[in-house]
Scaffold this active site. Structure first.
Site, PDB file in Angstrom:
ATOM      1  N   ASN A   8       0.294  -0.686   0.049  1.00 13.23           N
ATOM      2  CA  ASN A   8      -0.090   0.198   0.042  1.00 13.23           C
ATOM      3  C   ASN A   8       1.526   1.412   0.081  1.00 13.23           C
ATOM      4  O   ASN A   8       1.544   1.161   1.439  1.00 13.23           O
ATOM      5  CB  ASN A   8      -0.882   0.264   1.493  1.00 13.23           C
ATOM      6  N   TRP A   9       0.879   1.913  -1.596  1.00 12.93           N
ATOM      7  CA  TRP A   9       2.017   3.044  -1.112  1.00 12.93           C
ATOM      8  C   TRP A   9       1.563   4.225  -0.367  1.00 12.93           C
ATOM      9  O   TRP A   9       2.175   5.358  -0.558  1.00 12.93           O
ATOM     10  CB  TRP A   9       2.340   3.082  -2.646  1.00 12.93           C
ATOM     11  N   LYS A  10       0.219   4.422  -0.310  1.00 18.47           N
ATOM     12  CA  LYS A  10      -0.587   5.066  -0.135  1.00 18.47           C
ATOM     13  C   LYS A  10      -0.545   6.797  -0.819  1.00 18.47           C
ATOM     14  O   LYS A  10       0.064   6.724  -2.287  1.00 18.47           O
ATOM     15  CB  LYS A  10       0.075   5.354   2.011  1.00 18.47           C
ATOM     16  N   HIS A  93      -9.467   0.606   4.272  1.00 16.54           N
ATOM     17  CA  HIS A  93      -8.467   0.821   5.207  1.00 16.54           C
ATOM     18  C   HIS A  93      -8.624   2.152   6.319  1.00 16.54           C
ATOM     19  O   HIS A  93      -9.706   2.739   6.487  1.00 16.54           O
ATOM     20  CB  HIS A  93      -7.035   1.696   4.652  1.00 16.54           C
ATOM     21  N   GLU A  95      -6.819   4.399   7.199  1.00 15.97           N
ATOM     22  CA  GLU A  95      -6.739   5.502   7.519  1.00 15.97           C
ATOM     23  C   GLU A  95      -8.279   6.722   7.122  1.00 15.97           C
ATOM     24  O   GLU A  95      -8.215   7.735   7.400  1.00 15.97           O
ATOM     25  CB  GLU A  95      -5.715   5.630   6.596  1.00 15.97           C
ATOM     26  N   GLU A 163      -5.373  -5.330  10.126  1.00 15.49           N
ATOM     27  CA  GLU A 163      -4.673  -4.212  10.514  1.00 15.49           C
ATOM     28  C   GLU A 163      -5.326  -3.905  11.863  1.00 15.49           C
ATOM     29  O   GLU A 163      -5.598  -2.477  12.219  1.00 15.49           O
ATOM     30  CB  GLU A 163      -4.569  -3.568   9.589  1.00 15.49           C
ATOM     31  N   GLY A 169       2.711   1.857  10.851  1.00 15.26           N
ATOM     32  CA  GLY A 169       3.257   2.747  10.961  1.00 15.26           C
ATOM     33  C   GLY A 169       3.596   3.373  12.181  1.00 15.26           C
ATOM     34  O   GLY A 169       4.047   4.654  12.109  1.00 15.26           O
ATOM     35  N   SER A 208       3.156  -2.220  10.379  1.00 11.78           N
ATOM     36  CA  SER A 208       4.532  -2.450  10.525  1.00 11.78           C
ATOM     37  C   SER A 208       5.198  -3.573  10.380  1.00 11.78           C
ATOM     38  O   SER A 208       5.953  -4.627  11.166  1.00 11.78           O
ATOM     39  CB  SER A 208       4.759  -2.126  12.077  1.00 11.78           C
ATOM     40  N   GLY A 229       2.450  -1.485   4.002  1.00  7.57           N
ATOM     41  CA  GLY A 229       2.326   0.000   4.013  1.00  7.57           C
ATOM     42  C   GLY A 229       4.301   0.309   3.722  1.00  7.57           C
ATOM     43  O   GLY A 229       4.650   0.320   2.801  1.00  7.57           O
ATOM     44  N   GLY A 230       4.730   0.451   5.528  1.00 11.20           N
ATOM     45  CA  GLY A 230       5.586   1.984   5.050  1.00 11.20           C
ATOM     46  C   GLY A 230       6.811   1.076   4.316  1.00 11.20           C
ATOM     47  O   GLY A 230       7.859   1.416   3.301  1.00 11.20           O
TER      48      GLY A 230
HETATM   49  C1  PEP Z   1      -0.616   0.256   6.013  1.00  6.88           C
HETATM   50  O1  PEP Z   1      -1.274   1.148   5.838  1.00  6.88           O
HETATM   51  O2  PEP Z   1      -1.977  -0.826   4.786  1.00  6.88           O
HETATM   52  C2  PEP Z   1       0.089  -0.698   6.727  1.00  6.88           C
HETATM   53  C3  PEP Z   1       0.254  -1.704   6.601  1.00  6.88           C
HETATM   54  O3  PEP Z   1       1.452   0.487   7.212  1.00  6.88           O
HETATM   55  P1  PEP Z   1       2.438   0.316   7.393  1.00  6.88           P
HETATM   56  O4  PEP Z   1       3.376  -1.546   7.336  1.00  6.88           O
HETATM   57  O5  PEP Z   1       3.642   1.154   7.437  1.00  6.88           O
HETATM   58  O6  PEP Z   1       2.205  -0.234   8.879  1.00  6.88           O
END
Ligand code: PEP
Length: 248
Positions: A8-10, A93, A95, A163, A169, A208, A229-230
């Site tokens: 997920n590049w957001k 998601h 967010e 999640e 994050g 994470s 994500g990150g």
């Molecule tokens: C996400 O936002 O879907 C996610 C899993 O982020 P991160 O891996 O950065 O925690």
């Protein structure tokens, strides 16, 4: 089932970084045991899909509208994503649930639209830290599953991503036992509601995930992959996570 590692590049990057990432994944994907999915920002869905055409890396959106067209400024319809080369879409998601006050009923309507457009939805669920501390995590996730998944989700191969909001994050993750317990709970809940077909519904863990913890998380029962994500913004890290899937 082949594990799925989804990125997920957001709202990150520009066209150059998106293209570089896509090229690195395209080169590495054929040698991987994991299936790969990347979800760039809307603007980059089409060029990333074009850059990955003919490769095994799938492309998805990060959201879609519940309607196929109309007066909805700034929104993107599921058929537009499909038209741009996407095969998947992340929905619900945390967010979006937080930033756009998306309810599970709205997530369900969007998921219906995604299915109707021929997209595979990746529906996200997860509790806040306060809900976990209060021991309400299973009730919260159970309710989100019940309210967010429409008819046809399971039989169409819809994907669920657990999640925990507090793990996204933050560099923090639940314990392996806690992840395994939640995935067991989700599997039972889905089979209870939708029948035995839900035994093969892909359940991803997200929050994470990084190269250092991926192998332990991906080896847990009922964890069929990860939503990242990150770490998905760095090709070497995303590929290290993909290489950490258990050998069949
Ligand atoms: C996400 O936002 O879907 C996610 C899993 O982020 P991160 O891996 O950065 O925690």
């Amino acid at each position: 089932m082949r594990p799925l590692i989804a990125g997920n590049w957001k709202m990150n990057g520009d066209w150059r970084s998106a293209r570089d990432l896509a090229e690195a994944l395209r080169a590495a994907a054929p040698g991987l045991d994991a299936a790969l999915l990347v979800c760039p920002p809307f603007l980059h869905v089409q060029p990333v899909a074009a850059a990955l055409l003919g490769s095994p890396v799938a492309v998805g959106g990060q959201d879609c509208h519940a309607r196929n067209s109309g007066a909805h400024t700034g929104d993107i319809a599921a058929p537009m994503l499909r038209d741009a080369g996407a095969t998947h879409v992340i929905l619900g998601h945390s967010e979006r649930r937080a930033d756009h006050a998306e309810s599970s009923a709205q997530v369900r309507a969007k998921t219906e639209a995604a299915l109707a457009a021929g997209l595979t939805p990746v529906v996200c669920v997860g509790e806040t830290e306060a809900e976990r501390l209060a021991g309400e995590h299973e009730a919260v996730v159970g309710r989100q599953l019940e309210e967010s998944l429409p008819l046809g989700f399971i039989t169409s191969g819809g994907i669920v991503a657990y999640e925990p909001v507090w793990a996204i994050g933050t560099g923090r993750t639940p314990t392996e036992d806690d992840i395994a317990a939640m995935h067991r709970f989700m599997r039972h809940a889905l089979v209870n509601s939708w029948g035995p077909t839900a035994q093969i519904t892909r359940l991803l863990y997200g929050g994470s995930v990084k190269p250092s913890n991926a192998a332990a998380i991906l080896a847990l029962p009922d964890v069929d992959g990860a939503l990242v994500g990150g770490a998905s913004l760095v090709a070497a890290d995303f590929l290290a996570i993909a290489r950490a899937v258990p050998q069949e």
